[in-house]
Design a protein around this motif. Sequence first.
Motif, PDB file in Angstrom:
ATOM      1  N   LEU A  12       0.829  -1.198   0.000  1.00  0.00           N
ATOM      2  CA  LEU A  12       0.000   0.000   0.000  1.00  0.00           C
ATOM      3  C   LEU A  12       0.870   1.257   0.000  1.00  0.00           C
ATOM      4  CD1 LEU A  12      -2.692  -1.117   2.581  1.00  0.00           C
ATOM      5  CD2 LEU A  12      -2.778  -1.250   0.093  1.00  0.00           C
ATOM      6  N   PRO A  13       0.298   2.400  -0.337  1.00  0.00           N
ATOM      7  CA  PRO A  13       1.088   3.633  -0.372  1.00  0.00           C
ATOM      8  C   PRO A  13       1.695   3.955   0.993  1.00  0.00           C
ATOM      9  CG  PRO A  13      -1.022   3.937  -1.471  1.00  0.00           C
ATOM     10  CD  PRO A  13      -1.092   2.610  -0.778  1.00  0.00           C
ATOM     11  N   THR A  14       2.959   4.314   1.000  1.00  0.00           N
ATOM     12  CA  THR A  14       3.647   4.761   2.213  1.00  0.00           C
ATOM     13  C   THR A  14       4.350   6.072   1.875  1.00  0.00           C
ATOM     14  OG1 THR A  14       5.536   3.366   1.613  1.00  0.00           O
ATOM     15  CG2 THR A  14       3.968   2.465   3.199  1.00  0.00           C
ATOM     16  N   PRO A  15       3.597   7.164   1.732  1.00  0.00           N
ATOM     17  CA  PRO A  15       4.160   8.431   1.243  1.00  0.00           C
ATOM     18  C   PRO A  15       5.343   8.922   2.057  1.00  0.00           C
ATOM     19  CG  PRO A  15       1.760   8.535   1.353  1.00  0.00           C
ATOM     20  CD  PRO A  15       2.166   7.281   2.056  1.00  0.00           C
ATOM     21  N   GLY A  16       6.444   9.209   1.364  1.00  0.00           N
ATOM     22  CA  GLY A  16       7.606   9.797   2.001  1.00  0.00           C
ATOM     23  C   GLY A  16       8.524   8.838   2.721  1.00  0.00           C
ATOM     24  N   LEU A  17       8.168   7.550   2.774  1.00  0.00           N
ATOM     25  CA  LEU A  17       8.964   6.588   3.527  1.00  0.00           C
ATOM     26  C   LEU A  17      10.094   6.021   2.663  1.00  0.00           C
ATOM     27  CD1 LEU A  17       9.337   4.880   6.125  1.00  0.00           C
ATOM     28  CD2 LEU A  17       7.805   3.183   5.084  1.00  0.00           C
ATOM     29  N   LEU A  18      11.293   5.970   3.234  1.00  0.00           N
ATOM     30  CA  LEU A  18      12.459   5.358   2.593  1.00  0.00           C
ATOM     31  C   LEU A  18      13.083   4.362   3.551  1.00  0.00           C
ATOM     32  CD1 LEU A  18      14.191   8.567   1.167  1.00  0.00           C
ATOM     33  CD2 LEU A  18      12.848   6.926  -0.144  1.00  0.00           C
ATOM     34  N   VAL A  19      13.717   3.327   3.014  1.00  0.00           N
ATOM     35  CA  VAL A  19      14.462   2.383   3.837  1.00  0.00           C
ATOM     36  C   VAL A  19      15.938   2.461   3.458  1.00  0.00           C
ATOM     37  CG1 VAL A  19      12.523   0.828   4.197  1.00  0.00           C
ATOM     38  CG2 VAL A  19      14.018   0.477   2.220  1.00  0.00           C
ATOM     39  N   PHE A  20      16.804   2.100   4.409  1.00  0.00           N
ATOM     40  CA  PHE A  20      18.254   2.128   4.194  1.00  0.00           C
ATOM     41  C   PHE A  20      18.726   0.688   3.995  1.00  0.00           C
ATOM     42  CE2 PHE A  20      18.474   5.842   7.468  1.00  0.00           C
ATOM     43  CZ  PHE A  20      17.713   6.629   6.613  1.00  0.00           C
TER      44      PHE A  20
END
Length: 282
Positions: free
Chosen positions: A164-172
């Motif tokens: 689902l949409p996770t606006p603005g989320l980034l993973v390292f």
Amino acid sequence: MLFLGRDPRRFDSIEYGSRMFPMWRITYVRAALQQGPWRATARGLASWIVMVGAPAVTVGVVFTVVSGSAARGLVIAVWVMLVVGVVLVAGGLWAWRVSGLVDKEIRARYGVLWKVESARLLLRPPVRQDAVALAATIDAEMLAGNGWSERDAQVMVKAVGAGLPTPGLLVFEAWSDGSLVGGASVHPSGSDASSRTLGWWIGPRHRRAGYATEAVAALVEAIHDAGFTTVEIGTSESNLAVQRICDRIGATEKDRRAQQLPNGSVVPGIWYEHRQVPAEMP
């Protein structure tokens, strides 16, 4: 304590349902109805009813003429089905269109970065396969430090796992072994279109290895490269680690004010800003 720049409860409004008409689209339609003028909404829905209803009326008229008066009951039943069908189909198409426009707007506001690279990390949007590893980066220390509840974390991880949409989320992601080191959020700073707010966390297995400084420096540079002149970072007055990172990357203290966390608690906070350095004239 670091203010992640995003309320994880926003994912709480994304429900999990049919793939034919995902429930997150209904959430977007609800948001559009709350924000948009009702006249524009009525006109949009009416246009879809006319578009879908025109061929339906043609079918109904032809059927009525062909059937004649002997099949009056059947004709009435067909017209009822046509009317109901037009309303349902037109409403569905209108809702899909509206949710698509809202989704496009959200992606434009939050999808500032796609992939950012640093010496040891790849910073990217999450995919479904990241859900388990992402959950492993969230422990009691991270939850307490950022004012999250376990439910906040579960909702975010579930959204990632469901695609689902996770606006603005980034993973390292670590280049060395593909493990997830932590995560970050990048989102608009209030009404200032030239600014973005940055927040991040590092998982328990990878703390105190310099990953936070490396990731933040790369993200700040990428945000500026995307056209934003200011990056805001918020933390608590007691979080010396984040304050040191802000000093290292050249962020300066902007102000101090109370900050409400997702769990409702209020803490004394410090807000930093990093401004883009003007390019030197040749």
